[in-house]
Design an enzyme around this catalytic site. Sequence first.
Site, short mmCIF file in Angstrom:
data_model
loop_
_atom_site.label_atom_id
_atom_site.label_comp_id
_atom_site.label_asym_id
_atom_site.label_seq_id
_atom_site.Cartn_x
_atom_site.Cartn_y
_atom_site.Cartn_z
N CYS A 201 2.18 -59.83 -15.88
CA CYS A 201 2.69 -58.62 -15.91
C CYS A 201 4.03 -58.41 -15.00
O CYS A 201 4.59 -57.24 -15.25
CB CYS A 201 1.54 -57.87 -14.88
SG CYS A 201 1.11 -58.40 -13.53
N GLU B 173 -3.56 -51.83 -10.75
CA GLU B 173 -2.53 -52.85 -11.17
C GLU B 173 -2.22 -53.02 -12.47
O GLU B 173 -3.04 -53.53 -13.15
CB GLU B 173 -2.85 -54.22 -10.28
CG GLU B 173 -3.28 -54.28 -8.89
CD GLU B 173 -2.31 -53.79 -7.96
OE1 GLU B 173 -1.13 -54.16 -8.56
OE2 GLU B 173 -2.22 -53.53 -6.98
#
Length: 459
Positions: A246, A212
């Site tokens: 993010c 990720e």
Amino acid sequence: MKKEEIQALIEKQRLYYLSGETLDVQYRINALKTLKTAILKYEQEIEEALKKDLGKSYFESYMCEVGLSLSEISYMIKHTRSFSKEKRVRTPLAQYVSRSYTKPSPYGVTLIMSPWNYPFMLTIEPLADALAAGNTVILKPSAYSPNTTQIIKKIIDECFDEKYVALVSGGRAENTSLLEGKFDKIFFTGSVSVGKEVMRKASEHLTPVTLELGGKSPCIIDSSANIKLAAKRIVFGKFLNCGQTCVAPDYIYCEESIKDEFLKEVKQQIKKQYGEDPLKNSDYGKIINEKHFLRIVQLINSDKVVYGGNTNKNTLQIEPTVMDHVTWGDAVMQEEIFGPILPVLTYRNLDELIMLLQSKEHPLAFYVFSSKKETIKKLTTTCQFGGGCINDTIIHLANSQMGFGGVGASGMGSYHGKIGFETFSHRKSIVDKKTWLDLPMRYQPYTSLYERMVRFFLK
């Protein structure tokens, strides 16, 4: 923790996994319930730790960290039993008579490496998925959020024996020692550069990885959008956790004709949500450390700042900052910002914009503000990205019914809910062939009759 201790811990977990205890579904559910109870017990200490590490308000800590973690655990408690069941599938006529099915199986000993920006949630959510799937887990949080790591360790030590779940704290030395160990699955959340190193190390043992990562997530606004609402939702998504998210909108691509109106609304929304002086707002957080503070400050071009830009090195705070007349030649467009700077670019032709976006690395998130169905369809179909929202930002990651992950440079694999369970599982494909009938056509000596039969079945 020394290298030898880490390797001994990995072997200890492997022996425990091989005992078969974690294969029991009720055992997994009980583990999740134990974890949930402990999080509720230490909720205040978790939020205090997040305040120390990132300056997060208690409201934001619950909304974006504790609450989301509890939601994922609750979802897994409710669905683990059904996720763990064998799934029967259709058997081809050529395999008559038999039963075909898939059977989820845990990988075994797993490593979860989590970042500092949402240090609690990004540790606990993949942990919940891994436990639901029946794995043992070693957690390695970031060294940059020590207070949160400390409370997570307190929870883990209280809930689990280290042969089942353990936390390794420390920095690069511990990361290196862990990555030299043999795991059955590695789950990493963090930067692209470190993600590449994780993948290199994992390849030595052919260990499957889920990465990720991040990237520059665009936000497109066309002239049909509700500009006031777009500004409100973009300001929320961009400056949440001081931009250290993010999936935050990294930059804006605004249709040229509505740029001035958009900028006006953005300025008003920043004032409304964060006050006239955000640096004095007790609910506005800080940059994680001086290194990242200085990096973000260097991205600010004062000649292009149209709002904000003030900083406080003593408190590691940077105002919500908006930059106009930005081009791809600016420093702020050369890397993922991961801070409270909002660059605004403009476009005239949608097709040209799509071509430009497609020439860039695939982002983790993608946002479209428009009321035109054809525009939304074109952008979401043509552009490659991990996930995103239409007429909102960041909320797609809060749904356990959907997987969350990147594509290309923004990551590989996803998690949350059922997809998270599958991420930490290997699905075995099994045919249970009956013994009372054995079709002869596959055996030698081959005959013309058997060939006709094979052609009949396989076409």
